[in-house]
Each structure stands twice: as C-alpha cells, then as structure tokens.
Design an enzyme around this catalytic site. Structure first.
Site, PDB file in Angstrom:
ATOM      1  N   GLY A   1       0.782  -1.242   0.000  1.00  0.00           N
ATOM      2  CA  GLY A   1       0.000   0.000   0.000  1.00  0.00           C
ATOM      3  C   GLY A   1       0.806   1.281   0.000  1.00  0.00           C
ATOM      4  O   GLY A   1       0.314   2.332   0.412  1.00  0.00           O
TER       5      GLY A   1
ATOM      6  N   ASN B   1       1.714   3.068  -2.567  1.00  0.00           N
ATOM      7  CA  ASN B   1       1.117   4.037  -3.503  1.00  0.00           C
ATOM      8  C   ASN B   1      -0.134   4.674  -2.899  1.00  0.00           C
ATOM      9  O   ASN B   1      -0.360   5.882  -3.041  1.00  0.00           O
ATOM     10  CB  ASN B   1       0.797   3.370  -4.842  1.00  0.00           C
ATOM     11  CG  ASN B   1       2.014   3.330  -5.747  1.00  0.00           C
ATOM     12  OD1 ASN B   1       2.475   4.377  -6.204  1.00  0.00           O
ATOM     13  ND2 ASN B   1       2.551   2.145  -5.975  1.00  0.00           N
TER      14      ASN B   1
ATOM     15  N   ARG C   1     -15.335 -14.521 -10.565  1.00  0.00           N
ATOM     16  CA  ARG C   1     -14.777 -13.166 -10.676  1.00  0.00           C
ATOM     17  C   ARG C   1     -15.874 -12.094 -10.660  1.00  0.00           C
ATOM     18  O   ARG C   1     -15.792 -11.096  -9.960  1.00  0.00           O
ATOM     19  CB  ARG C   1     -13.949 -13.053 -11.971  1.00  0.00           C
ATOM     20  CG  ARG C   1     -13.222 -11.720 -12.085  1.00  0.00           C
ATOM     21  CD  ARG C   1     -12.356 -11.661 -13.322  1.00  0.00           C
ATOM     22  NE  ARG C   1     -11.379 -12.747 -13.381  1.00  0.00           N
ATOM     23  CZ  ARG C   1     -10.254 -12.804 -12.679  1.00  0.00           C
ATOM     24  NH1 ARG C   1      -9.963 -11.842 -11.838  1.00  0.00           N
ATOM     25  NH2 ARG C   1      -9.430 -13.814 -12.799  1.00  0.00           N
TER      26      ARG C   1
ATOM     27  N   MET D   1      -3.820  -6.772  -7.324  1.00  0.00           N
ATOM     28  CA  MET D   1      -3.273  -7.811  -8.188  1.00  0.00           C
ATOM     29  C   MET D   1      -4.328  -8.815  -8.660  1.00  0.00           C
ATOM     30  O   MET D   1      -4.045  -9.998  -8.802  1.00  0.00           O
ATOM     31  CB  MET D   1      -2.114  -8.523  -7.462  1.00  0.00           C
ATOM     32  CG  MET D   1      -1.016  -7.576  -6.991  1.00  0.00           C
ATOM     33  SD  MET D   1      -0.393  -6.433  -8.265  1.00  0.00           S
ATOM     34  CE  MET D   1       0.796  -7.496  -9.078  1.00  0.00           C
TER      35      MET D   1
ATOM     36  N   ILE E   1      -7.359  -9.307 -11.764  1.00  0.00           N
ATOM     37  CA  ILE E   1      -7.916  -8.737 -12.993  1.00  0.00           C
ATOM     38  C   ILE E   1      -9.382  -8.379 -12.746  1.00  0.00           C
ATOM     39  O   ILE E   1     -10.128  -9.158 -12.142  1.00  0.00           O
ATOM     40  CB  ILE E   1      -7.752  -9.737 -14.156  1.00  0.00           C
ATOM     41  CG1 ILE E   1      -6.259  -9.862 -14.465  1.00  0.00           C
ATOM     42  CG2 ILE E   1      -8.546  -9.305 -15.385  1.00  0.00           C
ATOM     43  CD1 ILE E   1      -5.923 -10.876 -15.524  1.00  0.00           C
ATOM     44  N   LEU E   2      -9.779  -7.198 -13.182  1.00  0.00           N
ATOM     45  CA  LEU E   2     -11.172  -6.772 -12.996  1.00  0.00           C
ATOM     46  C   LEU E   2     -12.046  -7.345 -14.088  1.00  0.00           C
ATOM     47  O   LEU E   2     -11.636  -7.444 -15.258  1.00  0.00           O
ATOM     48  CB  LEU E   2     -11.265  -5.242 -13.036  1.00  0.00           C
ATOM     49  CG  LEU E   2     -10.580  -4.482 -11.898  1.00  0.00           C
ATOM     50  CD1 LEU E   2     -10.619  -2.983 -12.176  1.00  0.00           C
ATOM     51  CD2 LEU E   2     -11.234  -4.793 -10.559  1.00  0.00           C
TER      52      LEU E   2
ATOM     53  N   HIS F   1       1.180   1.041 -13.153  1.00  0.00           N
ATOM     54  CA  HIS F   1       1.885  -0.168 -13.586  1.00  0.00           C
ATOM     55  C   HIS F   1       3.386   0.144 -13.613  1.00  0.00           C
ATOM     56  O   HIS F   1       3.789   1.193 -14.124  1.00  0.00           O
ATOM     57  CB  HIS F   1       1.396  -0.578 -14.981  1.00  0.00           C
ATOM     58  CG  HIS F   1       1.999  -1.853 -15.454  1.00  0.00           C
ATOM     59  ND1 HIS F   1       1.626  -3.079 -14.944  1.00  0.00           N
ATOM     60  CD2 HIS F   1       2.960  -2.108 -16.366  1.00  0.00           C
ATOM     61  CE1 HIS F   1       2.341  -4.025 -15.532  1.00  0.00           C
ATOM     62  NE2 HIS F   1       3.155  -3.474 -16.407  1.00  0.00           N
TER      63      HIS F   1
ATOM     64  N   GLU G   1       6.881   6.221  -8.786  1.00  0.00           N
ATOM     65  CA  GLU G   1       5.441   5.946  -8.699  1.00  0.00           C
ATOM     66  C   GLU G   1       4.812   6.868  -7.665  1.00  0.00           C
ATOM     67  O   GLU G   1       3.698   7.376  -7.853  1.00  0.00           O
ATOM     68  CB  GLU G   1       5.196   4.482  -8.295  1.00  0.00           C
ATOM     69  CG  GLU G   1       5.615   3.468  -9.346  1.00  0.00           C
ATOM     70  CD  GLU G   1       5.243   2.042  -8.958  1.00  0.00           C
ATOM     71  OE1 GLU G   1       4.157   1.835  -8.389  1.00  0.00           O
ATOM     72  OE2 GLU G   1       6.041   1.126  -9.229  1.00  0.00           O
TER      73      GLU G   1
HETATM   74  C1  GAR Z   1       3.698  -1.124  -7.384  1.00  0.00           C
HETATM   75  O1  GAR Z   1       5.009  -1.235  -7.873  1.00  0.00           O
HETATM   76  C2  GAR Z   1       2.708  -1.097  -8.522  1.00  0.00           C
HETATM   77  O2  GAR Z   1       3.185  -0.405  -9.654  1.00  0.00           O
HETATM   78  C3  GAR Z   1       2.547  -2.561  -8.812  1.00  0.00           C
HETATM   79  O3  GAR Z   1       2.523  -3.183  -7.559  1.00  0.00           O
HETATM   80  C4  GAR Z   1       3.290  -2.397  -6.638  1.00  0.00           C
HETATM   81  C5  GAR Z   1       2.416  -2.108  -5.431  1.00  0.00           C
HETATM   82  O4  GAR Z   1       3.151  -1.497  -4.423  1.00  0.00           O
HETATM   83  N1  GAR Z   1       1.345  -2.816  -9.564  1.00  0.00           N
HETATM   84  C6  GAR Z   1       1.243  -3.757 -10.477  1.00  0.00           C
HETATM   85  O5  GAR Z   1       2.155  -4.505 -10.762  1.00  0.00           O
HETATM   86  C7  GAR Z   1      -0.111  -3.834 -11.148  1.00  0.00           C
HETATM   87  N2  GAR Z   1      -0.023  -4.626 -12.337  1.00  0.00           N
HETATM   88  P1  GAR Z   1       2.399  -0.811  -3.201  1.00  0.00           P
HETATM   89  O6  GAR Z   1       1.446  -1.858  -2.624  1.00  0.00           O
HETATM   90  O7  GAR Z   1       3.486  -0.469  -2.221  1.00  0.00           O
HETATM   91  O8  GAR Z   1       1.666   0.379  -3.721  1.00  0.00           O
END
Ligand code: GAR
Length: 210
Positions: free
Chosen positions: A12, A14, A65, A90, A92-93, A109, A174
């Site tokens: 989490g 981001n 799903r 993680m 797919i919607l 991404h 990010e």
């Molecule tokens: C991040 O690097 C994000 O870009 C990636 O998962 C990580 C989550 O980190 N997302 C994907 O790969 C989606 N396809 P976080 O939980 O610390 O935000």
C-alpha cells in the site's frame, strides 16, 4: 470534492503516497473514502485504518470473478465513489466492474506501457535489456494494462541492477506520478480524446523528478 475508493492487495505504499498528498494539501479536491482488499493481511488495510479510513478485506474464496466484483462495486457505490484507484491491486477486474466505472478507474503499472504488461514488469524489463524503465498511470479499460496513459516516469537501468533495485527506483517515481495524476484528475484537467489523454495547463515543473 471527489470521492476515491482504493483497491489494493499488499504493502500500500502508492495508496499512502496519495493519502499523504491529500493530507499535505497537494491534492485538494479529493478524499479517500474507502479502501478494499482481496488479501486479509494487506498492510495497506492497516495503514488505512490507522488514518481513520474505512477499510475492508473482501474474501474472494469460492466466488466467481464477476460475483466478487459485484460485491466490490456495490460497496464502492454505497460510498458514492467517483473514482476507483488501483494501488497494487493484483486481480484482474471483470468487464462488469469496468463497465460500472467507465473511464473512472486508474491504475499504476511499474513499466513504460505499452511495454511489459502483466506480472513482473520490472523483471521483464531486465530480461529485455532496456536501458530505461519507468512507471505509468493510466485509465483502466477491458484490455489488460492498455488504457489511455495519463502520466509516465522514466528511470535508468544500470548493469548492476537486480529486480529489487530496479523496482525500488521505479517505486520512488510511482510515489510522485500517482499523486500527480490524482491531483490533475481532481482538478478536472484530464480530458479523454479517443485513446489519448489531454492535460490542461502545465503540469511538470523543472525539478519534479529531482
Ligand atoms: C507497485 O510497484 C505497482 O506499480 C505494482 O505493484 C506495486 C504495489 O506497491 N502494480 C502492479 O504490478 C499492477 N499490475 P504498493 O502496494 O506499495 O503500492
């Protein structure tokens, strides 16, 4: 004031970067009203609760799903969510979910899309031998990691990089571009024109990535 719902599956960071940007006033016109996760032990759920945000684990076990996504959508609608922010979510919607929030779902991404879609994007970048990698914030459409691109960041790839070191370098950026994208969105400065995103006004200053 826009109401944001966040979906996450793990750490989490981001989500936290967006939350901090709201707390600091960098993002003024949006608030995170609910955080949902498909993982009971997602650290992001704890972080949300610590900040007083409603946060729930929604168990996907035994559900198709679409059935699962119907639960998510009804929860998000219950919170009158305007935009859905995928922050390391993680799963797919389903089409059902995407149609329920058409052009209202953002994802980050860890690659310069359209390169390296899907899982382990940073490993894919290393295996391809690219000299630059990065991250992309984009609108979510039915095709995986393919929606209109809002903001991207670029980082160098060094010979000594491992998947871990490259992932860390990308993650730092990010945490800049996701709050930026949400800020632009909340200021109504993002307009969709076909598969392209047009951004009103200047949005990067010289030392943004310094
Ligand atoms: C991040 O690097 C994000 O870009 C990636 O998962 C990580 C989550 O980190 N997302 C994907 O790969 C989606 N396809 P976080 O939980 O610390 O935000």
């Amino acid at each position: 004031m826009y109401r944001l719902g966040v979906l996450l599956s793990g750490r989490g960071s981001n989500f936290e970067s967006i939350l901090n940007a709201i707390k600091s006033g960098y993002i003024k016109n949006a608030e995170i009203v609910v955080v949902l996760s498909n993982k009971a032990d997602a650290r992001g759920l704890e972080k949300a609760k610590e900040s007083g945000i409603d946060a729930f684990f929604i168990n996907p076990n035994g559900l198709q799903r679409e059935e699962y996504d119907k639960k998510l959508v009804s929860l998000l609608k219950g919170y009158s969510v305007d935009y859905v922010i995928l922050a390391g979510y993680m799963r797919i919607l389903s089409d059902y979910f995407i149609e329920s929030f058409e052009n209202k779902i953002l994802n980050i991404h860890p690659a310069l899309l359209p390169s390296f879609k899907g899982l382990h994007a940073q490993r894919q970048a290393l295996e391809a031998g690219v000299r630059f990698a990065g991250a992309t914030v984009h609108f979510v459409t039915k095709e995986l990691d393919s929606g209109p691109i809002i903001v991207q960041s670029v980082v160098p790839v060094f010979d000594a990089d491992t998947e871990g070191s490259l992932s860390n370098r990308i993650l730092k950026t990010e945490h800049k571009i996701y709050p930026l994208a949400v800020k632009l969105l909340s200021e109504d400065r993002i307009k969709l024109k076909g598969n392209r995103v047009m951004i009103e006004g200047d949005f990067l200053d010289a030392d943004f990535f310094a």
